[in-house]
Write a protein that holds these residues in place. Structure first.
Motif, PDB file in Angstrom:
ATOM      1  N   ARG A   1      48.570  41.345  46.267  1.00 47.84           N
ATOM      2  CA  ARG A   1      48.169  42.989  45.313  1.00 47.84           C
ATOM      3  C   ARG A   1      48.745  43.639  45.423  1.00 47.84           C
ATOM      4  O   ARG A   1      49.389  44.128  44.548  1.00 47.84           O
TER       5      ARG A   1
ATOM      6  N   TYR B   1      51.174  44.199  42.393  1.00 50.47           N
ATOM      7  CA  TYR B   1      51.468  45.366  41.796  1.00 50.47           C
ATOM      8  C   TYR B   1      52.592  46.662  41.453  1.00 50.47           C
ATOM      9  O   TYR B   1      52.638  47.088  40.455  1.00 50.47           O
TER      10      TYR B   1
ATOM     11  N   ILE C   1      47.271  49.188  37.347  1.00 48.79           N
ATOM     12  CA  ILE C   1      46.800  49.987  38.523  1.00 48.79           C
ATOM     13  C   ILE C   1      45.860  49.557  39.582  1.00 48.79           C
ATOM     14  O   ILE C   1      44.303  49.511  38.750  1.00 48.79           O
ATOM     15  N   PRO C   2      46.244  49.204  40.075  1.00 51.92           N
ATOM     16  CA  PRO C   2      44.326  48.690  40.914  1.00 51.92           C
ATOM     17  C   PRO C   2      43.269  49.695  41.152  1.00 51.92           C
ATOM     18  O   PRO C   2      41.949  49.543  40.860  1.00 51.92           O
ATOM     19  N   ALA C   3      43.538  50.671  41.079  1.00 51.98           N
ATOM     20  CA  ALA C   3      42.446  52.058  40.813  1.00 51.98           C
ATOM     21  C   ALA C   3      41.408  52.029  39.546  1.00 51.98           C
ATOM     22  O   ALA C   3      39.797  51.858  38.951  1.00 51.98           O
ATOM     23  N   PHE C   4      42.221  51.250  38.356  1.00 48.59           N
ATOM     24  CA  PHE C   4      42.031  51.369  37.134  1.00 48.59           C
ATOM     25  C   PHE C   4      41.328  49.958  36.958  1.00 48.59           C
ATOM     26  O   PHE C   4      40.005  49.224  36.588  1.00 48.59           O
TER      27      PHE C   4
ATOM     28  N   LEU D   1      40.686  48.057  39.185  1.00 47.33           N
ATOM     29  CA  LEU D   1      38.578  47.971  39.786  1.00 47.33           C
ATOM     30  C   LEU D   1      37.584  47.962  39.477  1.00 47.33           C
ATOM     31  O   LEU D   1      36.529  47.453  38.681  1.00 47.33           O
TER      32      LEU D   1
ATOM     33  N   TYR E   1      35.005  49.407  47.510  1.00 46.48           N
ATOM     34  CA  TYR E   1      35.959  49.897  47.754  1.00 46.48           C
ATOM     35  C   TYR E   1      36.588  50.915  47.502  1.00 46.48           C
ATOM     36  O   TYR E   1      35.801  51.991  47.073  1.00 46.48           O
TER      37      TYR E   1
ATOM     38  N   ILE F   1      39.425  53.979  46.510  1.00 46.23           N
ATOM     39  CA  ILE F   1      40.214  54.096  46.100  1.00 46.23           C
ATOM     40  C   ILE F   1      40.887  55.394  46.735  1.00 46.23           C
ATOM     41  O   ILE F   1      41.566  56.429  47.257  1.00 46.23           O
TER      42      ILE F   1
ATOM     43  N   GLY G   1      46.860  54.475  43.589  1.00 45.24           N
ATOM     44  CA  GLY G   1      46.629  53.478  42.995  1.00 45.24           C
ATOM     45  C   GLY G   1      45.863  52.841  43.644  1.00 45.24           C
ATOM     46  O   GLY G   1      45.594  51.920  43.072  1.00 45.24           O
ATOM     47  N   ARG G   2      46.502  52.158  45.210  1.00 45.68           N
ATOM     48  CA  ARG G   2      45.572  51.275  45.368  1.00 45.68           C
ATOM     49  C   ARG G   2      43.941  51.294  45.901  1.00 45.68           C
ATOM     50  O   ARG G   2      44.041  52.207  45.724  1.00 45.68           O
ATOM     51  N   VAL G   3      43.849  49.660  46.150  1.00 45.73           N
ATOM     52  CA  VAL G   3      42.078  49.534  46.655  1.00 45.73           C
ATOM     53  C   VAL G   3      41.888  49.200  48.028  1.00 45.73           C
ATOM     54  O   VAL G   3      42.826  47.949  47.992  1.00 45.73           O
TER      55      VAL G   3
END
Lengths: 445, 137
Positions: free
Chosen positions: A253, A257, A312-315, A317, B126, B128, B132-134
């Motif tokens: 991951r 990223y 972007i992992p947060a998006f 998701l 998850y 946050i 920006g990582r989860v």
């Protein structure tokens, strides 16, 4: 009948364009399944329609990329590729495609997503690609000073082979029995495979830009090589965003990223060079190819912004598994890849015949039908995706049927604009096929 | 071919190769997963592929869009193994009835049970981070 280089190039273009027509119409048939419709008495289920659509459009891109390489490799190097080998490659491809489509029609599956056919048909596809590589490398290695598009064709050809083989590691029980590793490898190879055909297609775009500008400045500049290396780096390591939600190694991951964030450099480059690209439009006489390249440029900008956000992992998701992903896939395969391939095909034709005003106007109408319907198509998919994200947060334990009802208005717009898109793309493909096979085209060479 | 550019190409290839091999051979540790049943997951996945379930269904958000995501279908309230088998055999308005053998039905149900134990793909699970990582909760 003696086969010439021109006939081989034409054979590949005809095959690619026919695959495009098949692909878009099976896409329309597949979308009808969202409304429980059986259009024109077609009683195929989604399990058959989706793979037929996906295989046909994937092979349109791959065969189109091969066509471009065979045309522009020959004109750039003046080294003749082996015609019998190229013909034998085409025969193997046709044999594989016939087997693949037949297996889909009779519902004999066995492969993974995007390659759902029984794995035995991967063998002629593999054989066909090896013959292509032999022909490509034979010409490339006779040239000492490589412009950037030679590097891109070299790397794209090589990595397509590697990732295609990697895509079949699941046939070994050791891999298949470790579900998370198996899924990681599946999306690692799928991601890199797309990067590989992008190298072949973007290489063609570089060649066309040189040809349109009338010098080799674009393809031999330091920035061109830098962006090629950056593209290659992304091909190798930027696939992690497909599997952020999979409980795989954290490093996968993190690498995905970090590498995907290097795409900001591409975005800045496009934004800064945008104006100068527009200015050069007035100087060129390659009307059709330039028009398609400009469209690809605009779609590249839109898709890159979306890709960056989705990386972007947060998006990711929230967008992962929603129609936002499909919107991105459609935007890149139709907006970028197909536009560059159509530029390649129209340059091939326009360098042989002079188009009448009537044909140019007709192509212009089709061009705008495609652009507008693709825009509506992508926006409707993005909207359906956003609708699903909101629904997931508002409703706990909601049924899938409720969600489907909620998405229905967007799916209606998606299916309608998809039909317009299919009309535009297939009419354009048929016009190009007609021009490719016109006696005038043959006379001029 | 420029030797310097070729060297950069080779270096990138070596990095790619090492990263790939590391992924192939490094096992993923999952707390709830039953490792002694991994052969069953392999068999079940083949059945999943044979009937092309991925054309309409997703696992971890990967697959088709016509039907629901099946990652955690086995642990959903009211979705027992018998319910899943009956649903596959009978079909629905959008899903055709699949004529699977009893072994294949068993295999696919076990596959879905084991996939369920590997984790969940729902965003609620998850956290946050500011960069920006989860992170999985």
């Amino acid at each position: 009948m003696r086969l010439s280089h021109f006939k081989i190039q034409k054979l590949y273009w005809n095959t690619a364009l026919i695959l495009l027509v098949i692909g878009v119409w099976f896409g329309v048939l597949a979308s009808s399944k969202y409304f429980d419709l059986d259009i024109a008495g077609v009683h195929l289920e989604m399990v058959s329609l989706r793979p037929i659509h996906v295989t046909a459009v994937t092979m349109w891109i791959v065969t189109g990329a091969i066509s471009c390489v065979y045309i522009y490799l020959y004109s750039a190097t003046k080294i003749e590729f082996s015609v019998p080998l190229a013909f034998f490659q085409w025969l193997m491809l046709i044999f594989a495609l016939m087997g693949i489509f037949s297996s889909y029609f009779i519902q004999k599956f066995g492969g993974r997503e995007y390659w759902e056919f029984p794995p035995v048909f991967a063998l002629p596809l593999l054989g066909s690609w090896i013959l292509f590589l032999f022909n490509l490398y034979k010409s490339l290695f006779k040239v000492s000073n490589w412009p950037v598009y030679f590097w891109m064709w070299f790397a794209g050809g090589c990595f397509f082979l590697l990732t295609f083989l990697e895509n079949y590691l699941w046939i070994f029980p050791f891999i298949r029995e470790q579900y998370i590793i198996d899924t990681t490898i599946q999306w690692k190879s799928n991601g890199s495979l797309v990067g590989s055909w992008n190298q072949l297609i973007y290489g063609t775009a570089f060649y066309l830009m040189d040809k349109i500008k009338g010098d080799t400045g674009t393809s031999t500049s330091r920035s061109a090589y830098f962006f090629y290396m950056l593209g290659l780096f992304n091909l190798m390591f930027n696939w992690g965003h497909h599997i952020y939600s999979l409980p795989t190694h954290n490093i996968v991951r993190t690498v995905g990223y970090l590498v995907s964030m290097t795409e900001w450099i591409f975005l800045l480059k496009i934004l800064f060079s945008w104006r100068s690209t527009i200015d050069s439009a007035t100087k060129n006489f390659h009307y059709l190819p330039f028009k398609f390249l400009m469209a690809a440029d605009a779609w590249l900008l839109l898709n890159l912004i979306q890709a960056l956000l989705m990386s972007i992992p947060a998006f990711n998701l929230f967008t992962h598994g929603t129609h936002v992903t499909v919107a991105h896939a459609m935007g890149t395969t139709i907006g970028i890849n197909s536009m560059i391939l159509l530029a390649g095909c129209s340059e091939f034709i326009c360098s042989r015949i002079c188009l009448s005003d009537k044909v140019t106007t007709m192509i212009s109408y089709l061009f705008w039908t495609i652009q507008i319907s693709l825009f509506v198509f992508v926006v409707s998919l993005d909207s359906a995706g956003i609708c699903k994200i909101i629904w997931q947060y508002q409703v706990t334990n909601g049924s899938f049927t409720d969600l489907s009802l909620k998405l229905k208005p967007w799916i209606i717009i998606f299916a309608s604009s998809g039909t317009f898109l299919a009309v535009g793309l297939s009419a354009l493909a048929l016009v190009l096929i007609w021009m490719l096979n016109s006696p005038k085209t043959i006379k001029r060479i | 071919m420029n030797p310097k550019k070729f060297l950069v190409f080779i270096l990138l290839c070596v990095l790619y190769f090492l990263f790939s091999v590391w992924i192939y051979i490094t096992p993923v540790k999952l707390s709830a997963f039953e490792y002694d049943r991994s052969a069953e997951i392999g068999e079940g996945h083949l059945v999943f592929q044979k009937y092309n379930c991925q054309a309409c269904h997703q696992l971890y958000g990967l697959g088709g869009y016509l039907g629901p995501d099946l990652t955690n279908v086995s642990s959903q309230k009211g979705k027992s193994s018998n319910y899943i088998k009956a649903y596959i055999k009978a079909g629905s308005a959008k899903m055709p009835a699949f004529n699977m053998s009893s072994e294949e039905l068993e295999s696919i149900v076990r596959f879905l049970e084991l996939v369920d134990k590997t984790g969940t793909s729902l965003p609620d699970n998850y956290l946050i981070k500011f960069d920006g990582r989860v992170i999985r909760k």
